[in-house]
Design an enzyme around this catalytic site. Sequence first.
Site, PDB file in Angstrom:
ATOM      1  N   SER A 126       0.658  -1.246   0.111  1.00  0.00           N
ATOM      2  CA  SER A 126       0.121   0.074   0.037  1.00  0.00           C
ATOM      3  C   SER A 126       0.886   1.223   0.058  1.00  0.00           C
ATOM      4  O   SER A 126       1.941   1.202   0.532  1.00  0.00           O
ATOM      5  CB  SER A 126      -0.880  -0.183   1.404  1.00  0.00           C
ATOM      6  OG  SER A 126      -1.432   1.270   1.441  1.00  0.00           O
ATOM      7  N   TYR A 151      -2.067  -0.882  11.387  1.00  0.00           N
ATOM      8  CA  TYR A 151      -2.180  -1.759   9.922  1.00  0.00           C
ATOM      9  C   TYR A 151      -0.871  -1.158   8.995  1.00  0.00           C
ATOM     10  O   TYR A 151      -0.384  -2.063   8.347  1.00  0.00           O
ATOM     11  CB  TYR A 151      -3.664  -1.064   9.522  1.00  0.00           C
ATOM     12  CG  TYR A 151      -3.566  -1.158   8.021  1.00  0.00           C
ATOM     13  CD1 TYR A 151      -4.063  -2.521   7.443  1.00  0.00           C
ATOM     14  CD2 TYR A 151      -3.661  -0.108   7.225  1.00  0.00           C
ATOM     15  CE1 TYR A 151      -3.810  -2.522   6.014  1.00  0.00           C
ATOM     16  CE2 TYR A 151      -3.418  -0.177   5.583  1.00  0.00           C
ATOM     17  CZ  TYR A 151      -3.656  -1.270   5.171  1.00  0.00           C
ATOM     18  OH  TYR A 151      -3.639  -1.503   3.726  1.00  0.00           O
ATOM     19  N   LYS A 155       2.169  -3.383   6.975  1.00  0.00           N
ATOM     20  CA  LYS A 155       2.642  -3.622   5.503  1.00  0.00           C
ATOM     21  C   LYS A 155       4.110  -3.235   5.295  1.00  0.00           C
ATOM     22  O   LYS A 155       4.852  -4.064   4.418  1.00  0.00           O
ATOM     23  CB  LYS A 155       1.824  -2.405   4.474  1.00  0.00           C
ATOM     24  CG  LYS A 155       0.204  -2.837   4.397  1.00  0.00           C
ATOM     25  CD  LYS A 155      -0.020  -3.959   3.625  1.00  0.00           C
ATOM     26  CE  LYS A 155      -1.400  -4.595   3.551  1.00  0.00           C
ATOM     27  NZ  LYS A 155      -1.730  -5.636   3.064  1.00  0.00           N
TER      28      LYS A 155
HETATM   29  C1  WQD Z   1     -10.089   9.130   0.896  1.00  0.00           C
HETATM   30  C2  WQD Z   1     -10.247  10.544   1.211  1.00  0.00           C
HETATM   31  C3  WQD Z   1     -10.465  11.041   3.537  1.00  0.00           C
HETATM   32  C4  WQD Z   1     -14.413   9.146   4.107  1.00  0.00           C
HETATM   33  C5  WQD Z   1      -7.364   4.112   3.254  1.00  0.00           C
HETATM   34  C6  WQD Z   1      -6.122   3.512   4.138  1.00  0.00           C
HETATM   35  C7  WQD Z   1      -4.903   3.027   3.270  1.00  0.00           C
HETATM   36  C8  WQD Z   1      -5.780   2.279   2.042  1.00  0.00           C
HETATM   37  C9  WQD Z   1      -6.926   2.784   1.386  1.00  0.00           C
HETATM   38  C10 WQD Z   1      -5.902  -0.158   2.419  1.00  0.00           C
HETATM   39  C11 WQD Z   1      -9.333  10.841   2.274  1.00  0.00           C
HETATM   40  C12 WQD Z   1     -11.660  11.213   2.587  1.00  0.00           C
HETATM   41  C13 WQD Z   1     -13.227   9.566   3.460  1.00  0.00           C
HETATM   42  C14 WQD Z   1     -15.264   9.968   4.449  1.00  0.00           C
HETATM   43  C15 WQD Z   1     -13.893  11.847   3.627  1.00  0.00           C
HETATM   44  N1  WQD Z   1      -5.466   1.057   2.096  1.00  0.00           N
HETATM   45  N2  WQD Z   1     -12.890  10.945   3.355  1.00  0.00           N
HETATM   46  N3  WQD Z   1     -15.264  11.102   4.077  1.00  0.00           N
HETATM   47  O1  WQD Z   1      -7.522   7.027   3.992  1.00  0.00           O
HETATM   48  O2  WQD Z   1      -6.623   7.656   1.548  1.00  0.00           O
HETATM   49  O3  WQD Z   1      -6.800   5.229   2.652  1.00  0.00           O
HETATM   50  O4  WQD Z   1      -7.669   3.107   2.398  1.00  0.00           O
HETATM   51  O5  WQD Z   1      -6.502  -0.888   2.640  1.00  0.00           O
HETATM   52  O6  WQD Z   1      -4.232   2.292   3.702  1.00  0.00           O
HETATM   53  O7  WQD Z   1      -5.809   4.402   5.138  1.00  0.00           O
HETATM   54  O8  WQD Z   1      -8.733   6.244   1.923  1.00  0.00           O
HETATM   55  O9  WQD Z   1     -11.166   6.213   1.035  1.00  0.00           O
HETATM   56  O10 WQD Z   1     -10.648   6.314   3.552  1.00  0.00           O
HETATM   57  O11 WQD Z   1     -10.085   8.340   2.187  1.00  0.00           O
HETATM   58  O12 WQD Z   1     -13.783  13.066   3.528  1.00  0.00           O
HETATM   59  O13 WQD Z   1     -16.214   9.444   4.840  1.00  0.00           O
HETATM   60  O14 WQD Z   1     -11.467  10.653   1.594  1.00  0.00           O
HETATM   61  O15 WQD Z   1     -10.106  12.069   4.318  1.00  0.00           O
HETATM   62  O16 WQD Z   1      -8.838  12.360   2.078  1.00  0.00           O
HETATM   63  P1  WQD Z   1      -7.388   6.733   2.606  1.00  0.00           P
HETATM   64  P2  WQD Z   1     -10.265   6.727   1.964  1.00  0.00           P
END
Ligand code: WQD
Length: 340
Positions: A126, A151, A155
Site C-alpha cells: 500500500s 495496519y 505493510k
Molecule cells: C480518501 C479521502 C479522507 C471517508 C485508506 C487506508 C489506506 C488504504 C486505502 C488499504 C481522504 C476522505 C473519507 C469519508 C472523507 N489501503 N474521506 N469522508 O484514507 O486514503 O486510505 O484506504 O487498504 O491504507 O488508509 O482512503 O477512502 O478512507 O479516504 O472525506 O467518509 O477521502 O479524509 O482524504 P485513505 P479513504
Amino acid sequence: MKKILVTGGTGFIGSHTAVELQQHGYEVVIVDNLSNSSVDVLDNIAKITGTRPAFEQFDLADQARTAKFFREHHDLSGIIHFAAYKAAGESMEKPLEYYRNNTGSLINILEGMRDNGIRDIVFSSSCTVYGQPDQLPVTEDSPFKTAWSPYGNTKQICEDILRFSSQLLPVRVIALRYFNPIGAHESALIGELPLGVPNNLVPYITQTAIGKRECLSVFGNNYNTPDGTAIRDYIHVVDLANAHVIAVERMIREKCKSRMEIFNLGTGEGYTVMEVIRSFERVSGVKLNYKIVSRRPGDVEKVWADTRLANEELGWKAVRTLDEMMLSAWNWEKALAQRQ
Ligand code: WQD
C-alpha cells in the site's frame, strides 16, 4: 493450465483479480476465511467468467492448516497474497490482532513456499508505507515514514519480511503498492462489500446517494490543496487487477530484474475529495448530501503516484478515468440494492 493461489480471493481486489486471471487462461484457487467477504462472490465470478474457481475456506494464520494446503497444492505456479486485515482505524483498537493476522499469514505462506518449492509471490502492499511523502509524485525509492497505525506498520513489516526472504530463501517477490482502489467490475456482479459503516470515501458516497447513509462527512477543507480537501490517487479496481496478471506473467516468464521488485499502482493523477464528489454527481445525476467536518486523525494531506516504473517495466498503465470509476461504483451500489 497454470495454477495460481489467490488468498483473499473473495474480497474486493482479490475477486476482480481472480476474474482477470481466469480470463487470461489461469486456473485460480482461492483461499479465504470469509472474515470480510461472502461465499456468494464465487457464483458471481462464475457468472462473469463461466468458471467457478476452486475454493478452500480456512485461516492462513493457522500454521498447520496452511502447511497442509501447500502440501496438497505443491504444483502452484504462483501466489497472489491479498488476505489481510485492512482498516487503519480498527487496527488502533486491535493492534495485536492486526500484527498476528497480517504478519502470521505471510510467514505461513512463505513457509509453505519454501517447503514445497514454490518460488513466486505477488504481495498486496500500500502507498500507506510512504506516509506523507516529502516529494510528489512519490517514487518507489521514497523512504518509509513512521507508520501512523498498526495496519500501515504491518505493510511495512511484511515488505521487510519479503525482502529478507527473497535474499535468503528461493523466493521471488513482486510487491505492488496500491494507491486508492475504487470502482467495480462493469458487469456489476462483483464490487466492494463493506460490512457496517464504510470507512472509505467511495462506498460512503454511493451508500449516501442510495439512502443507506444520511450524509457524507468530508474530513477537512483546510488542507494545502486547490479546494482545501485532501488529494488521493484513485485507481479503478479492474486496472489494478490487470496489473496482477502482468506481474504473475512477468515472474513465470523470468522477466524479473531482481529477486524483489516493487511497483506503485496508481493513475499518477491526484483528485481532491470535492473532485470525487463532483465526478459522482456528474455520472450518477444524483445530488449528494455532504457536510464539511474536521480532519480525520491519521489522514495525510496529499499523495499520488509516480507510475513510470510500472508503466515502463511492467508495460502496464491505468486506463480508466475517475468518471468511469465512479459510474461503476454507482452501478454496483444500485445492483446491490436490487439484490437485497
Ligand atoms: C480518501 C479521502 C479522507 C471517508 C485508506 C487506508 C489506506 C488504504 C486505502 C488499504 C481522504 C476522505 C473519507 C469519508 C472523507 N489501503 N474521506 N469522508 O484514507 O486514503 O486510505 O484506504 O487498504 O491504507 O488508509 O482512503 O477512502 O478512507 O479516504 O472525506 O467518509 O477521502 O479524509 O482524504 P485513505 P479513504
